[in-house]
Design a protein around this motif. Structure first.
Motif, short mmCIF file in Angstrom:
data_model
loop_
_atom_site.label_atom_id
_atom_site.label_comp_id
_atom_site.label_asym_id
_atom_site.label_seq_id
_atom_site.Cartn_x
_atom_site.Cartn_y
_atom_site.Cartn_z
N ASP A 1 0.84 -1.19 0.00
CA ASP A 1 0.00 0.00 0.00
C ASP A 1 0.88 1.24 0.00
OD1 ASP A 1 -2.24 -1.41 0.08
OD2 ASP A 1 -2.63 -1.16 2.24
N ILE A 2 0.32 2.33 -0.50
CA ILE A 2 1.09 3.57 -0.60
C ILE A 2 1.62 4.03 0.76
CG2 ILE A 2 -1.02 5.00 -0.55
CD1 ILE A 2 2.17 5.78 -2.52
N SER A 3 0.82 3.80 1.83
CA SER A 3 1.28 4.25 3.14
C SER A 3 2.55 3.49 3.55
CB SER A 3 0.19 4.03 4.18
OG SER A 3 -0.12 2.66 4.27
N TYR A 4 2.55 2.16 3.28
CA TYR A 4 3.74 1.36 3.60
C TYR A 4 4.92 1.76 2.72
CZ TYR A 4 1.39 -1.98 6.65
OH TYR A 4 0.74 -2.57 7.68
N GLN A 5 4.63 2.05 1.44
CA GLN A 5 5.72 2.44 0.53
C GLN A 5 6.46 3.66 1.07
OE1 GLN A 5 4.95 2.81 -3.62
NE2 GLN A 5 3.40 1.20 -3.65
N MET A 6 5.68 4.69 1.41
CA MET A 6 6.27 5.93 1.91
C MET A 6 7.04 5.66 3.21
SD MET A 6 4.84 8.59 -0.01
CE MET A 6 4.97 9.95 1.10
N GLN A 7 6.37 4.91 4.09
CA GLN A 7 6.96 4.62 5.40
C GLN A 7 8.31 3.92 5.24
OE1 GLN A 7 4.84 1.56 7.45
NE2 GLN A 7 4.94 2.65 9.40
N ILE A 8 8.34 2.92 4.35
CA ILE A 8 9.58 2.15 4.21
C ILE A 8 10.70 3.01 3.64
CG2 ILE A 8 10.56 0.34 2.72
CD1 ILE A 8 8.17 -1.38 3.69
N PHE A 9 10.38 3.82 2.60
CA PHE A 9 11.43 4.69 2.06
C PHE A 9 11.88 5.73 3.09
CE2 PHE A 9 10.19 3.39 -2.38
CZ PHE A 9 11.42 2.85 -2.67
N ASP A 10 10.91 6.26 3.84
CA ASP A 10 11.28 7.24 4.88
C ASP A 10 12.23 6.61 5.90
OD1 ASP A 10 9.95 9.46 3.95
OD2 ASP A 10 8.06 8.96 4.97
N LEU A 11 11.88 5.41 6.35
CA LEU A 11 12.70 4.76 7.37
C LEU A 11 14.10 4.45 6.85
CD1 LEU A 11 9.98 2.34 8.78
CD2 LEU A 11 11.12 4.15 10.06
N ILE A 12 14.18 4.06 5.57
CA ILE A 12 15.50 3.76 5.00
C ILE A 12 16.32 5.04 4.86
CG2 ILE A 12 16.69 2.99 2.90
CD1 ILE A 12 14.39 0.94 2.60
N LYS A 13 15.64 6.10 4.40
CA LYS A 13 16.32 7.39 4.21
C LYS A 13 16.92 7.87 5.54
CE LYS A 13 16.71 10.84 1.10
NZ LYS A 13 17.03 10.78 -0.32
N ARG A 14 16.17 7.64 6.63
CA ARG A 14 16.60 8.11 7.93
C ARG A 14 17.86 7.38 8.43
NH1 ARG A 14 11.97 7.39 11.91
NH2 ARG A 14 10.70 8.13 10.19
N LEU A 15 18.16 6.21 7.84
CA LEU A 15 19.32 5.44 8.29
C LEU A 15 20.64 6.07 7.86
CD1 LEU A 15 18.11 1.84 7.42
CD2 LEU A 15 18.45 2.76 9.71
N LYS A 16 20.58 6.98 6.88
CA LYS A 16 21.80 7.65 6.39
C LYS A 16 22.84 6.65 5.87
CE LYS A 16 20.79 11.92 8.15
NZ LYS A 16 19.58 12.21 7.37
N VAL A 17 22.36 5.63 5.17
CA VAL A 17 23.29 4.68 4.57
C VAL A 17 23.35 4.93 3.06
CG1 VAL A 17 23.04 2.83 6.27
CG2 VAL A 17 21.42 2.98 4.37
N THR A 18 24.31 4.29 2.41
CA THR A 18 24.39 4.36 0.96
C THR A 18 23.38 3.38 0.39
OG1 THR A 18 26.74 4.81 1.19
CG2 THR A 18 25.98 4.15 -0.99
N VAL A 19 22.54 3.85 -0.54
CA VAL A 19 21.47 2.97 -1.04
C VAL A 19 21.53 2.86 -2.56
CG1 VAL A 19 18.98 2.61 -1.19
CG2 VAL A 19 19.96 3.64 0.87
N LEU A 20 21.41 1.63 -3.05
CA LEU A 20 21.16 1.40 -4.47
C LEU A 20 19.87 0.60 -4.54
CD1 LEU A 20 21.92 1.46 -7.47
CD2 LEU A 20 23.23 -0.63 -7.09
N SER A 21 18.86 1.19 -5.17
CA SER A 21 17.55 0.54 -5.15
C SER A 21 16.92 0.50 -6.53
CB SER A 21 16.62 1.28 -4.19
OG SER A 21 15.34 0.71 -4.21
N ALA A 22 16.41 -0.69 -6.89
CA ALA A 22 15.55 -0.77 -8.06
C ALA A 22 14.19 -0.26 -7.64
CB ALA A 22 15.45 -2.20 -8.54
N ILE A 23 13.63 0.65 -8.40
CA ILE A 23 12.33 1.23 -8.03
C ILE A 23 11.41 1.18 -9.25
CG2 ILE A 23 11.12 3.27 -7.17
CD1 ILE A 23 13.68 4.15 -5.82
N HIS A 24 10.18 0.74 -9.00
CA HIS A 24 9.21 0.60 -10.07
C HIS A 24 8.49 1.92 -10.32
CE1 HIS A 24 7.47 -2.50 -12.49
NE2 HIS A 24 6.27 -1.98 -12.31
#
Lengths: 275, 361
Positions: A174-197
């Motif tokens: 669901d869109i709420s989970y999508q936003m939540q998950i990206f927000d939580l990952i962004k907050r980790l301040k790690v280097t990210v490589l992500s395939a995104i649809h």
């Protein structure tokens, strides 16, 4: 800037397909960046990621993690540098949430090591970060898709690696989970490589974007540079209009169905129009 | 403590979310010892458990001399010469088959894997019969039977595993069907070998052995299976994290630091060893590798650190009791123990298959 992942001329083909799934792909991911891989279905996003996390071995080309040749490293050492959230996250047996997250500690463990107080602390923190602390004892199989995904990301956090490789981490959510998950990952301040649809998600969260089509990188740059109506039409074959969103300051893409374009009086505007 | 409270506290020990492992292991170890003492006494000639315990104590150097002899010579001979090796063998075979089941299930990521169902037992029998009747593996010396069964299991596991992998992932339909196909082939081979057997005595021995029985147990048979069980168990316990990771799928296991290809080869070796050696001493005892790990997971969850020791103990206890039943039900005749485990295990398999397909929907 410090280059974390460097891919040099990566070529890979599956045994059941004579065409290369990925052909001569080269790119870099720098320290602290959130880099998106986008492209149509079957364009090779997952294949690139699988080569980086060693589920596949490149036919040609090389991959470097912090300057070191990936294939010369032990699997454990790679796991200490990069955590993976893949698409397949079913576990066929009974495990509680906590046990799944604890698996993220494996690369830190030598043969006879037991779980220490520090491990337990890391696991608890990871669950807290994902808002799953009260579900620690729940059976993993009984969770919803969004909850499972949060557990898997908590596992990646518990791995304490500073690179995250994500393969469409919000697929089917669901869109709420999508936003939540990206927000939580962004907050980790790690280097990210992500395939995104989802292109709008990519625009909201990515610092830079690489566009794959038929196994080749056809475009790259910031979301502003990549997401123009012309580019999107060339890669996906759909019309759209883009504008800079007044609140987010990011590019927002609206797709335009053929039927509407036909009946619309101003045909040119969506194609060329820009904010 | 009242009985009610005891049951409640026992329940909290076997709580799947947070099982109290030291207590569970202790309870099972005590159960295993009691099982061995009682089961040793049971049979056509019954020896009471206290006599069995005393006979056993009298054999221990140091304290043995202090035990007053209250039993007959015959009872001692039955206990030490016939029953005890049989009960020990039951323990070792049961534990080996359960551990083999756990290993195969981790390997194919499915709880329906079992040496019997995937044709490994048939493969081991085919090669073992070849060895028994034609001496094909006699150059391997006294372990020729065990080694030929091991080779048979290894060949079958590799075969079934390779057929059932579709694009790098084990497909359950493919897995069960290739198990059926491979075991049919192996049964066919066994029939051909038996029909062209050069002597009747060998044939009779092979038939009896194949139906799955612990009746011929001797102390000399115990060594190899015991050593193999201990070695495999140690290896698996050291690598319990790897087994857990494998359940996440090859890709995830690799991403979490496991050399998947190499680890899977080790597991194939372990599964073949435990199955092959157990089968070489007991014939085909089916469904232990299926039913025991499954019950274990219901008790303690899926973590292999817990699953391995608990299923080994449960497997041993289970086979010893089924063997007691096998020699009591139509006494003084004996049922092959493999027939009984099949009668019990078959329905368990059907129930699990049903439940699995329902969960998919």
């Amino acid at each position: 800037m410090n280059v974390r992942i460097k891919i040099d001329g990566l070529t890979y083909s599956y045994s059941y397909d004579e065409n290369d799934a990925v052909h001569d792909v080269s790119f870099e991911v720098n320290e602290g960046e959130f880099v998106g891989l986008i492209g149509p279905n079957g364009s090779g996003k997952s294949t690139v990621l699988k080569n980086i996390y060693r589920a596949l071995t490149p036919d040609k080309g090389a991959i470097f993690l912090d300057g070191e040749n990936l294939l010369k490293m032990s699997h454990r050492k790679t796991a200490l540098k990069q955590a993976v959230v893949g698409q397949e996250n079913d576990v066929p047996f009974n495990f509680v949430v906590e046990e799944i997250v604890a698996m993220g500690r494996s690369p830190h463990k030598k043969l006879f090591d037991i779980d220490t107080a520090y491990d337990k602390q890391v696991i608890r923190h990871a669950l807290e970060h994902m808002g799953m602390a009260d579900m620690a004892k729940r059976n993993y199989q009984s969770l919803s898709g969004g909850e499972k995904q949060r557990v898997i990301i908590a596992r990646a956090i518990a791995q304490e690696s500073s690179i995250f490789l994500l393969d469409e981490p919000t697929n089917h959510l669901d869109i709420s989970y999508q936003m939540q998950i990206f927000d939580l990952i962004k907050r980790l301040k790690v280097t990210v490589l992500s395939a995104i649809h989802d292109l709008n998600m990519a625009s909201l969260y990515c610092d830079r974007i690489y566009v794959l089509k038929d196994g080749k990188i056809v475009l790259s740059g910031t979301p502003e540079e990549v997401f123009t109506p012309e580019n999107i039409f060339n890669v996906y074959g759909v019309r759209c209009s883009v504008e800079k969103h007044p609140i987010t300051g990011k590019i927002s893409i609206t797709f335009l169905p053929e039927e509407i374009i036909k009946t619309h009086s101003v045909v040119d505007k969506p194609l060329g129009g820009n904010a | 403590m009242t009985l009610g409270k005891k049951i409640i506290s026992l329940k909290s020990c076997f709580n799947r979310e947070e099982p109290n492992m030291p207590i569970i292991i202790l309870i099972l170890a005590i159960a295993a010892i009691i099982t061995m003492i009682i089961a040793t006494g049971l049979g056509p000639v019954t020896v009471s458990p206290d006599k069995v315990a005393k006979i056993l104590l009298s054999q221990i150097p140091g304290i043995g001399n202090n035990v007053a002899v209250t039993w007959e010579r015959l009872e001692q001979n039955i206990v030490l010469g016939l029953r005890l090796p049989r009960v020990f063998l039951g323990m070792v075979v049961g534990a080996s088959l359960a551990v083999c089941g756990v290993t195969m299930q981790a390997l194919v990521r499915n709880n329906l894997a079992d040496p019997f169902i995937l044709g490994v037992s048939s493969g081991a029998s085919a090669f073992a019969t070849l060895g028994m009747l034609f001496g094909a593996f006699s150059f391997l010396g006294q372990y020729s039977l065990a080694l030929s069964a091991f080779i048979g299991s290894a060949v079958t596991i590799i075969f079934v595993y390779m057929i059932s992998r579709v694009r790098g992932r084990v497909n359950i339909t493919q897995l069960l069907l290739s198990g059926v196909a491979v075991s049919t082939i192996m049964e066919g081979l066994t029939s051909i070998i038996k029909l062209s057997a050069p002597n009747a005595l060998g044939l009779h021995n092979a038939e009896f052995w194949m139906s799955g029985s612990l009746a011929g147990a001797k102390w000399a048979y115990l060594q190899l299976p015991f050593v193999v069980l201990v070695v495999c168990m140690v290896f698996l316990m050291i690598n319990y994290r790897g087994l857990n990771l494998l359940l996440l799928g090859d890709d995830n296991a690799g991403a979490l630091g496991i050399n998947v290809r190499r680890f899977q080869k080790f597991l194939i070796l372990i599964a073949s060893l435990t199955a092959g050696v157990a089968i070489s001493v007991s014939g085909r005892i089916g469904f232990v590798g299926l039913a025991v790990p499954h019950s274990t997971r219901l008790l303690v969850g899926g973590d292999h650190r817990k699953v391995l020791p608990v299923s080994a103990l449960l497997g041993g206890i289970f086979v010893v009791w089924v063997d007691v039943a096998a020699r009591m039900i139509i006494a003084p005749e004996e049922l092959p123990v493999g027939i009984l485990t099949a009668v019990i295990g078959g329905p368990v398999f059907i129930w699990m298959l049903k439940r699995n397909t329902m969960a998919k929907r």
